[in-house]
Design a protein around this motif. Structure first.
Motif, PDB file in Angstrom:
ATOM      1  N   ALA A 111      10.093  35.931 -37.827  1.00 36.38           N
ATOM      2  CA  ALA A 111       8.995  36.637 -37.179  1.00 36.38           C
ATOM      3  C   ALA A 111       8.487  35.796 -36.011  1.00 36.38           C
ATOM      4  CB  ALA A 111       7.876  36.884 -38.178  1.00 36.38           C
ATOM      5  N   PRO A 112       8.119  36.431 -34.894  1.00 32.20           N
ATOM      6  CA  PRO A 112       7.686  35.668 -33.713  1.00 32.20           C
ATOM      7  C   PRO A 112       6.550  34.692 -33.992  1.00 32.20           C
ATOM      8  CG  PRO A 112       8.072  37.957 -33.122  1.00 32.20           C
ATOM      9  CD  PRO A 112       8.192  37.879 -34.614  1.00 32.20           C
ATOM     10  N   ALA A 130      10.300  42.419 -33.272  1.00 27.59           N
ATOM     11  CA  ALA A 130      10.088  41.982 -34.655  1.00 27.59           C
ATOM     12  C   ALA A 130      10.692  40.614 -34.927  1.00 27.59           C
ATOM     13  CB  ALA A 130      10.681  43.012 -35.622  1.00 27.59           C
ATOM     14  N   TYR A 131      11.502  40.106 -33.989  1.00 26.83           N
ATOM     15  CA  TYR A 131      12.218  38.857 -34.240  1.00 26.83           C
ATOM     16  C   TYR A 131      12.061  37.863 -33.100  1.00 26.83           C
ATOM     17  CZ  TYR A 131      14.832  41.281 -37.945  1.00 26.83           C
ATOM     18  OH  TYR A 131      15.198  41.978 -39.072  1.00 26.83           O
ATOM     19  N   PRO A 148      10.146  32.394 -43.798  1.00 21.45           N
ATOM     20  CA  PRO A 148      11.202  33.357 -44.162  1.00 21.45           C
ATOM     21  C   PRO A 148      12.123  33.599 -42.977  1.00 21.45           C
ATOM     22  CG  PRO A 148       9.017  34.180 -44.754  1.00 21.45           C
ATOM     23  CD  PRO A 148       8.801  32.989 -43.869  1.00 21.45           C
ATOM     24  N   ALA A 149      13.421  33.568 -43.234  1.00 19.61           N
ATOM     25  CA  ALA A 149      14.392  33.699 -42.141  1.00 19.61           C
ATOM     26  C   ALA A 149      15.671  34.351 -42.619  1.00 19.61           C
ATOM     27  CB  ALA A 149      14.706  32.320 -41.555  1.00 19.61           C
ATOM     28  N   LEU A 150      16.344  35.025 -41.709  1.00 23.77           N
ATOM     29  CA  LEU A 150      17.739  35.376 -41.916  1.00 23.77           C
ATOM     30  C   LEU A 150      18.549  34.244 -41.312  1.00 23.77           C
ATOM     31  CD1 LEU A 150      20.107  37.276 -42.642  1.00 23.77           C
ATOM     32  CD2 LEU A 150      19.864  38.271 -40.343  1.00 23.77           C
ATOM     33  N   ILE A 151      19.319  33.563 -42.155  1.00 22.61           N
ATOM     34  CA  ILE A 151      20.118  32.412 -41.725  1.00 22.61           C
ATOM     35  C   ILE A 151      21.537  32.898 -41.492  1.00 22.61           C
ATOM     36  CG2 ILE A 151      20.872  30.081 -42.295  1.00 22.61           C
ATOM     37  CD1 ILE A 151      18.563  30.040 -44.390  1.00 22.61           C
ATOM     38  N   GLY A 191       6.208  27.008 -35.102  1.00 20.08           N
ATOM     39  CA  GLY A 191       6.199  26.081 -36.221  1.00 20.08           C
ATOM     40  C   GLY A 191       7.599  25.698 -36.651  1.00 20.08           C
ATOM     41  N   LEU A 192       8.509  26.674 -36.636  1.00 24.52           N
ATOM     42  CA  LEU A 192       9.892  26.393 -37.012  1.00 24.52           C
ATOM     43  C   LEU A 192      10.562  25.484 -35.990  1.00 24.52           C
ATOM     44  CD1 LEU A 192      12.290  26.803 -38.855  1.00 24.52           C
ATOM     45  CD2 LEU A 192      12.795  28.951 -37.658  1.00 24.52           C
ATOM     46  N   TRP A 193      10.324  25.746 -34.706  1.00 26.04           N
ATOM     47  CA  TRP A 193      10.899  24.886 -33.658  1.00 26.04           C
ATOM     48  C   TRP A 193      10.468  23.439 -33.861  1.00 26.04           C
ATOM     49  CZ3 TRP A 193      13.869  26.009 -29.126  1.00 26.04           C
ATOM     50  CH2 TRP A 193      13.975  24.957 -28.209  1.00 26.04           C
ATOM     51  N   LYS A 194       9.186  23.231 -34.110  1.00 23.93           N
ATOM     52  CA  LYS A 194       8.678  21.871 -34.282  1.00 23.93           C
ATOM     53  C   LYS A 194       9.261  21.214 -35.530  1.00 23.93           C
ATOM     54  CE  LYS A 194       4.356  22.665 -31.765  1.00 23.93           C
ATOM     55  NZ  LYS A 194       2.869  22.798 -31.870  1.00 23.93           N
TER      56      LYS A 194
END
Length: 371
Positions: free
Chosen positions: A203-204, A144-145, A184-187, A209-212
């Motif tokens: 979410a996988p 899930a992550y 959406p993220a748990l920071i 997109g987040l990495w970029k």
């Protein structure tokens, strides 16, 4: 029959960046992208971006979730406030360490247990087996992550440019839900490098997109992609234990010098209590081997399993060793007899292929960041 390594959601991206990949705990993971020394130094001076999606997330929910975790783990999880996290361990009945963990309290009756990749199934099986009699649910959320980490002195600057979450108010070992680059993220303000930094559970399908977005946001701050190789030298300099090296089933937390994580004062019984009480008594009466730092006076690098010697006699064993980019010398963590554990003890060496190379005994950690 050989099982193919699992791949994270960022696998194709890592390969497009020219990463050297390696099989780690059943996962195909980036070892390095270019120079591991440059990656290490970037985290110490600016910022690094890691894919840690191989870690194992296990969700525990229900009215008796806290009571269950207090029984299953050695720490006092019931005192963890919502939004905070705690470092703890899960032990066998005989007190041996099955894994070291971080437990996040996500809500009044919801916790996330993060296990090391190589032990995730062991931890899941142990928690599931210990849940009988408790009004709680143990759920395998490993799929899930995805987990990304931004580590280094510039991590706040990098992350603050892509989130409106209150990073200044986020304490060490705490986590809050938020949005990072629209995702959406748990920071979480945690890490394994000795530097300030954040771990982002997403979410996988949002990982690439987040990495970029983080790469683009981090460009003005010197952020670089980092692999597992520099993560190991960073944690080694920071004196942080690695399961399978400083922590094993043959050791109790007291043997590892981490007896502080065992909370005998909490209410109720917990798995391994009797064995750990005996281990605590033994450690107080006759200290076991102690975990120390060793710094080379020469250039030869010690490795796990090498003997620590004094006057030709074996007095300990190296658990981790590598060249230290920050110190500019080879370093090691080792368990040594208490008589030789005092910093500055003379005559200590490491047996490296038959030669007793001189080493200086120092207190851990080798490196501590400036606050």
């Amino acid at each position: 029959m050989t099982t193919a390594p699992r791949r994270t959601a960022l696998d194709a991206l890592h390969r497009s960046l020219g990463a050297t990949m390696t099989d780690f705990a059943g996962w195909d993971m980036p070892l390095r992208y270019a120079s591991e020394r440059d990656e290490h130094n970037a985290v110490r001076t600016e910022a690094g971006l890691f894919d840690l999606s191989h870690m194992g997330e296990i969700t525990v929910t229900g009215p008796e979730a806290a009571d269950f975790l207090n029984f299953a783990l050695v720490g006092n999880i019931g005192t963890v406030a919502v939004g905070r996290a705690r470092y703890t361990m899960i032990c066998a009945e005989d007190g041996g360490i099955l894994d070291d963990l971080i437990v996040y309290r996500l809500g009044e009756a919801e916790y996330m247990v993060v296990a090391n990749a190589g032990n995730a199934q062991i931890v899941l099986d142990a928690l599931t087996g210990r849940a009988g009699g408790f009004d709680t649910e143990v759920r395998d959320d490993r799929d899930a992550y995805a987990l990304l980490a931004v580590q280094g002195p510039a991590s706040v600057a990098v992350l603050s440019s892509v989130t409106d979450a209150d990073l200044d108010g986020l304490k060490y070992y705490a986590g809050l839900p938020g949005t990072v680059a629209g995702v959406p993220a748990l920071i979480a303000r945690t890490g394994y490098t000795g530097e300030d930094g954040f771990e982002l559970f997403v979410a996988p399908e949002h990982a690439e997109g987040l990495w970029k977005a983080l790469t683009e946001a981090g460009a003005p701050h010197g952020l670089v992609p980092c692999g597992l190789s520099c993560r190991d030298t960073l944690r080694l300099e920071a004196g942080m234990p690695l399961y399978g090296h400083e922590l094993t089933t043959a050791l109790t937390p007291f043997d590892a010098g981490l007896g502080r994580v065992v909370k005998f004062e909490k209410e109720g019984d917990f798995v391994g209590r009797e064995a750990l009480e005996a281990a605590a008594e033994r450690a107080e009466a006759a200290p076991p081997r102690k975990l120390v730092g060793l710094v080379a006076t020469g250039r030869r690098v010690p490795r796990a399993g090498y003997s620590v010697v004094v006057g030709g006699e074996v007095v300990g064993e190296v658990t981790s060793g590598a060249p230290s980019p920050t110190l500019g010398k080879p370093i090691a963590i080792a368990y040594v007899d208490a008589a030789y554990a005092t910093p500055g003890t003379e005559g200590v060496g490491v047996d490296i292929r038959g030669n007793h190379e001189p080493y200086e005994v120092v207190a851990l950690p080798f490196y501590k960041r400036r606050k």
